[in-house]
Design a protein around this motif. Structure first.
Motif, PDB file in Angstrom:
ATOM      1  N   GLY A  57      -6.520  15.224  -6.195  1.00 27.39           N
ATOM      2  CA  GLY A  57      -6.779  14.204  -5.413  1.00 27.39           C
ATOM      3  C   GLY A  57      -5.559  13.679  -4.955  1.00 27.39           C
ATOM      4  O   GLY A  57      -4.249  13.827  -5.321  1.00 27.39           O
ATOM      5  N   ASP A  58      -5.391  12.307  -4.405  1.00 25.67           N
ATOM      6  CA  ASP A  58      -4.297  11.485  -3.929  1.00 25.67           C
ATOM      7  C   ASP A  58      -4.453  10.291  -4.731  1.00 25.67           C
ATOM      8  O   ASP A  58      -5.371   9.969  -5.217  1.00 25.67           O
ATOM      9  N   VAL A  59      -3.082   9.749  -5.106  1.00 25.87           N
ATOM     10  CA  VAL A  59      -2.852   8.509  -5.699  1.00 25.87           C
ATOM     11  C   VAL A  59      -2.758   7.426  -4.745  1.00 25.87           C
ATOM     12  O   VAL A  59      -1.505   7.568  -3.995  1.00 25.87           O
ATOM     13  N   VAL A  60      -3.624   6.639  -4.732  1.00 27.56           N
ATOM     14  CA  VAL A  60      -3.518   5.490  -3.718  1.00 27.56           C
ATOM     15  C   VAL A  60      -3.228   3.955  -4.580  1.00 27.56           C
ATOM     16  O   VAL A  60      -3.793   3.807  -5.590  1.00 27.56           O
ATOM     17  N   LEU A  61      -2.021   3.364  -4.129  1.00 27.80           N
ATOM     18  CA  LEU A  61      -1.569   2.278  -4.884  1.00 27.80           C
ATOM     19  C   LEU A  61      -1.692   1.061  -4.024  1.00 27.80           C
ATOM     20  O   LEU A  61      -1.171   1.166  -2.721  1.00 27.80           O
ATOM     21  N   CYS A  62      -1.983  -0.302  -4.387  1.00 26.21           N
ATOM     22  CA  CYS A  62      -1.699  -1.323  -3.595  1.00 26.21           C
ATOM     23  C   CYS A  62      -1.860  -2.444  -4.854  1.00 26.21           C
ATOM     24  O   CYS A  62      -2.172  -2.348  -5.916  1.00 26.21           O
ATOM     25  N   ASP A  63      -1.308  -3.681  -4.329  1.00 28.90           N
ATOM     26  CA  ASP A  63      -1.641  -4.942  -4.774  1.00 28.90           C
ATOM     27  C   ASP A  63      -2.368  -5.662  -4.079  1.00 28.90           C
ATOM     28  O   ASP A  63      -2.637  -5.747  -2.721  1.00 28.90           O
ATOM     29  N   VAL A  64      -3.382  -6.530  -5.021  1.00 27.79           N
ATOM     30  CA  VAL A  64      -4.381  -7.413  -4.140  1.00 27.79           C
ATOM     31  C   VAL A  64      -4.516  -8.791  -4.725  1.00 27.79           C
ATOM     32  O   VAL A  64      -4.117  -8.857  -6.006  1.00 27.79           O
ATOM     33  N   ALA A  65      -4.463  -9.681  -4.002  1.00 24.95           N
ATOM     34  CA  ALA A  65      -4.553 -10.942  -4.599  1.00 24.95           C
ATOM     35  C   ALA A  65      -5.884 -11.189  -5.639  1.00 24.95           C
ATOM     36  O   ALA A  65      -6.927 -10.443  -5.034  1.00 24.95           O
ATOM     37  N   ARG A  66      -5.664 -11.809  -6.475  1.00 26.72           N
ATOM     38  CA  ARG A  66      -6.818 -11.940  -7.518  1.00 26.72           C
ATOM     39  C   ARG A  66      -8.091 -12.401  -6.949  1.00 26.72           C
ATOM     40  O   ARG A  66      -9.165 -11.764  -7.138  1.00 26.72           O
ATOM     41  N   GLU A  67      -8.064 -13.384  -6.052  1.00 25.73           N
ATOM     42  CA  GLU A  67      -9.489 -13.908  -5.345  1.00 25.73           C
ATOM     43  C   GLU A  67     -10.000 -13.104  -4.400  1.00 25.73           C
ATOM     44  O   GLU A  67     -11.235 -13.164  -4.096  1.00 25.73           O
ATOM     45  N   ALA A  68      -9.290 -11.941  -3.990  1.00 24.78           N
ATOM     46  CA  ALA A  68     -10.020 -10.816  -3.250  1.00 24.78           C
ATOM     47  C   ALA A  68     -10.152  -9.764  -3.937  1.00 24.78           C
ATOM     48  O   ALA A  68     -10.963  -8.673  -3.515  1.00 24.78           O
TER      49      ALA A  68
ATOM     50  N   LEU B 202       0.883  -1.207  -0.095  1.00 20.31           N
ATOM     51  CA  LEU B 202      -0.220  -0.186   0.127  1.00 20.31           C
ATOM     52  C   LEU B 202       0.695   1.241  -0.037  1.00 20.31           C
ATOM     53  O   LEU B 202       1.817   1.043   0.725  1.00 20.31           O
ATOM     54  N   ALA B 203       0.710   2.129  -1.043  1.00 22.15           N
ATOM     55  CA  ALA B 203       1.194   3.259  -1.126  1.00 22.15           C
ATOM     56  C   ALA B 203       0.379   4.677  -1.325  1.00 22.15           C
ATOM     57  O   ALA B 203      -0.879   4.240  -2.068  1.00 22.15           O
ATOM     58  N   VAL B 204       0.403   5.793  -0.617  1.00 27.71           N
ATOM     59  CA  VAL B 204      -0.397   6.777  -0.779  1.00 27.71           C
ATOM     60  C   VAL B 204       0.545   8.169  -1.161  1.00 27.71           C
ATOM     61  O   VAL B 204       1.449   8.398  -0.534  1.00 27.71           O
ATOM     62  N   LEU B 205       0.351   8.592  -2.390  1.00 30.67           N
ATOM     63  CA  LEU B 205       0.960   9.832  -2.918  1.00 30.67           C
ATOM     64  C   LEU B 205      -0.072  10.966  -2.734  1.00 30.67           C
ATOM     65  O   LEU B 205      -0.906  11.197  -3.455  1.00 30.67           O
ATOM     66  N   THR B 206       0.162  11.597  -1.778  1.00 32.68           N
ATOM     67  CA  THR B 206      -0.735  12.811  -1.109  1.00 32.68           C
ATOM     68  C   THR B 206      -0.548  14.017  -2.343  1.00 32.68           C
ATOM     69  O   THR B 206       0.535  14.523  -2.505  1.00 32.68           O
ATOM     70  N   GLY B 207      -1.714  14.243  -2.834  1.00 30.70           N
ATOM     71  CA  GLY B 207      -1.773  15.451  -3.609  1.00 30.70           C
ATOM     72  C   GLY B 207      -1.374  15.039  -5.030  1.00 30.70           C
ATOM     73  O   GLY B 207      -0.823  16.264  -5.863  1.00 30.70           O
ATOM     74  N   ALA B 208      -0.834  13.960  -5.343  1.00 30.91           N
ATOM     75  CA  ALA B 208      -0.218  13.800  -6.743  1.00 30.91           C
ATOM     76  C   ALA B 208      -1.050  13.913  -7.988  1.00 30.91           C
ATOM     77  O   ALA B 208      -0.595  14.035  -9.000  1.00 30.91           O
ATOM     78  N   ALA B 209      -2.538  13.472  -8.001  1.00 33.27           N
ATOM     79  CA  ALA B 209      -3.190  13.731  -8.834  1.00 33.27           C
ATOM     80  C   ALA B 209      -3.787  15.006  -9.221  1.00 33.27           C
ATOM     81  O   ALA B 209      -3.979  15.865  -8.313  1.00 33.27           O
ATOM     82  N   ARG B 210      -3.696  15.385 -10.567  1.00 32.24           N
ATOM     83  CA  ARG B 210      -4.110  16.590 -11.111  1.00 32.24           C
ATOM     84  C   ARG B 210      -5.420  16.666 -11.973  1.00 32.24           C
ATOM     85  O   ARG B 210      -6.292  17.593 -11.959  1.00 32.24           O
ATOM     86  N   SER B 211      -5.835  15.456 -12.650  1.00 37.18           N
ATOM     87  CA  SER B 211      -6.925  15.501 -13.296  1.00 37.18           C
ATOM     88  C   SER B 211      -7.659  13.873 -13.081  1.00 37.18           C
ATOM     89  O   SER B 211      -6.956  13.041 -13.688  1.00 37.18           O
ATOM     90  N   PRO B 212      -8.597  13.695 -12.054  1.00 32.81           N
ATOM     91  CA  PRO B 212      -9.157  14.742 -11.021  1.00 32.81           C
ATOM     92  C   PRO B 212      -8.259  14.923  -9.937  1.00 32.81           C
ATOM     93  O   PRO B 212      -7.167  14.260  -9.981  1.00 32.81           O
TER      94      PRO B 212
END
Length: 320
Positions: free
Chosen positions: A41-52, A29-39
C-alpha cells in the motif's frame, strides 16, 4: 506533537488523506505512493497535535486502517516548524491534559502481563524489602519500593474499568494477585534460608522497629497516602509531562507490606502478618480507587471540552 505513520491500501489512500487534511491540528502531511511492501500500500505520514491525536486515531481505527494496514504513533520531542506551531494553536485544549486512550491501553496491557521478568522484579523487590524490615532500614525499604513493578497492573485495572474492558481487568488482576503470591512465597523461603544462616532471627521480628513499624500497623493515613499516590501515578501515565511515577513508587508500602507479611508468616507471627496484609490491601484499594476516579474525571472533562469546542465553531454557509 505526535508523528503518525500509516500504511494504507492504495484504494483507501485518498479517503485517509482527506481525513487528515480535514482534521484540525495536523501538519506535515506526506504520501509515499506504493512505498509499503508488507502490507502492500501507500505510506502516509503526518504530525498531529497531541490534543487532537486521540480522536484522529479513533477515527482511523473506525475506518479499519489498523486491520487492512497499520497505524504507528511516535511522540515527537522537538519540532521546529511554524506549521506545527499553528497546528498546536488550532487544536482544542492543552496537549498536557490530553489522554491518548489507545496509548494508555497499550502501555497498561504490556505492563500487566504475568511474565518471568515481572515476577523476577517483584520477587527481588519483596526480598529486598524483607531485608529492610528485618534490619529496620528505611533506605532499603525505599529501594524496594522503587524496584517493585506493581503499579503497571494497578494502572491496567483502572484503565480497563474506565474503558469497560473485562479481559484487561482479569489480565491485570492475574498479574497483580499471581505476582504477589509468587513473590511472597519466595520471600518466605528466603526468610527461612536467611534464618538457617543466622542472618535473620526471631528477635528481629519481635523486636522494636521504629523506622518500619508502620508497615504492619495500617490506619486511615495509609489509605489517604495510597489514594493521593494513585492520583499522581495516573496523571503521570496519561500526561505528556510525565515523570512523577518514581515518586509514586516510593510513597506507598505495597511491596514492604507483602514482604513483612511473608517474613512474619515464616516466624509464625500471625498478628504482624494480618496487619501487613491489611496495609497491603489498603494501599492496593486506594490506588485503584484513585486511579479509576482520576481517569473518569479526565475523560469527562475532555469530553466536555470537545463539546464546547464543537459548539463554538462557526456554522458553514448554508448550514442551519
Amino acid at each position: 506533537m505526535l508523528h503518525l505513520r500509516l500504511i494504507v491500501p492504495t484504494d483507501r489512500s485518498e479517503e485517509v488523506v482527506r481525513l487528515l487534511e480535514g482534521t484540525v491540528g495536523t501538519a506535515h502531511l506526506a504520501v509515499l505512493t506504493g512505498a509499503a511492501r508488507s502490507p502492500v500500500g501507500d505510506v502516509v505520514l503526518c504530525d498531529v497535535a497531541r490534543e487532537a491525536g486521540d480522536e484522529l486515531i479513533g477515527t482511523l481505527r473506525d475506518l479499519g486502517i489498523d486491520s487492512c494496514g497499520s497505524i504507528t504513533v511516535d511522540n515527537v520531542d522537538l519540532t521546529l516548524s511554524s506549521h506545527a506551531d499553528q497546528a498546536e494553536q488550532d487544536a482544542p485544549g492543552d496537549g498536557a491534559d490530553a489522554v491518548l486512550w489507545e496509548e494508555l491501553s497499550e502501555a497498561t496491557h504490556e505492563e500487566s502481563t504475568l511474565s518471568v521478568t515481572y515476577l523476577a522484579f517483584l520477587a527481588v523487590a519483596t526480598m529486598l524489602a524483607a531485608c529492610g524490615v528485618m534490619l529496620d532500614n528505611a533506605i532499603l525499604i525505599v529501594g524496594a519500593m522503587a524496584v517493585g513493578p506493581e503499579f503497571g497492573p494497578l494502572a491496567g485495572i483502572c484503565t480497563a474499568l474506565v474503558q469497560r474492558a473485562p479481559r484487561l481487568v482479569w489480565r491485570s488482576l492475574s498479574a497483580l494477585i499471581g505476582g504477589f503470591a509468587v513473590a511472597m512465597v519466595m520471600t518466605a523461603g528466603f526468610a527461612w534460608l536467611m534464618d538457617a544462616f543466622d542472618l535473620f532471627t526471631r528477635s528481629m521480628v519481635e523486636g522494636r522497629r521504629p523506622n518500619t513499624a508502620f508497615i504492619w500497623q495500617p490506619d486511615w493515613m495509609s489509605f489517604v497516602v495510597a489514594f493521593l499516590a494513585g492520583v499522581a501515578g495516573t496523571l503521570s501515565l496519561t500526561s505528556a509531562k510525565s515523570g512523577a511515577l518514581i515518586g509514586v513508587a516510593i510513597s506507598v508500602t505495597t511491596v514492604p507490606a507483602a514482604a513483612n507479611a511473608a517474613v512474619a508468616f515464616s516466624y509464625e507471627d500471625y498478628g504482624q502478618m494480618w496487619g501487613s496484609a491489611g496495609q497491603l490491601l489498603a494501599n492496593l484499594g486506594g490506588i485503584v480507587l484513585a486511579g479509576t476516579l482520576t481517569l473518569l474525571v479526565q475523560k469527562g472533562l475532555w469530553a466536555t471540552h470537545r463539546r464546547r469546542t464543537a459548539a463554538s465553531k462557526p456554522v458553514p454557509s448554508g448550514g442551519r
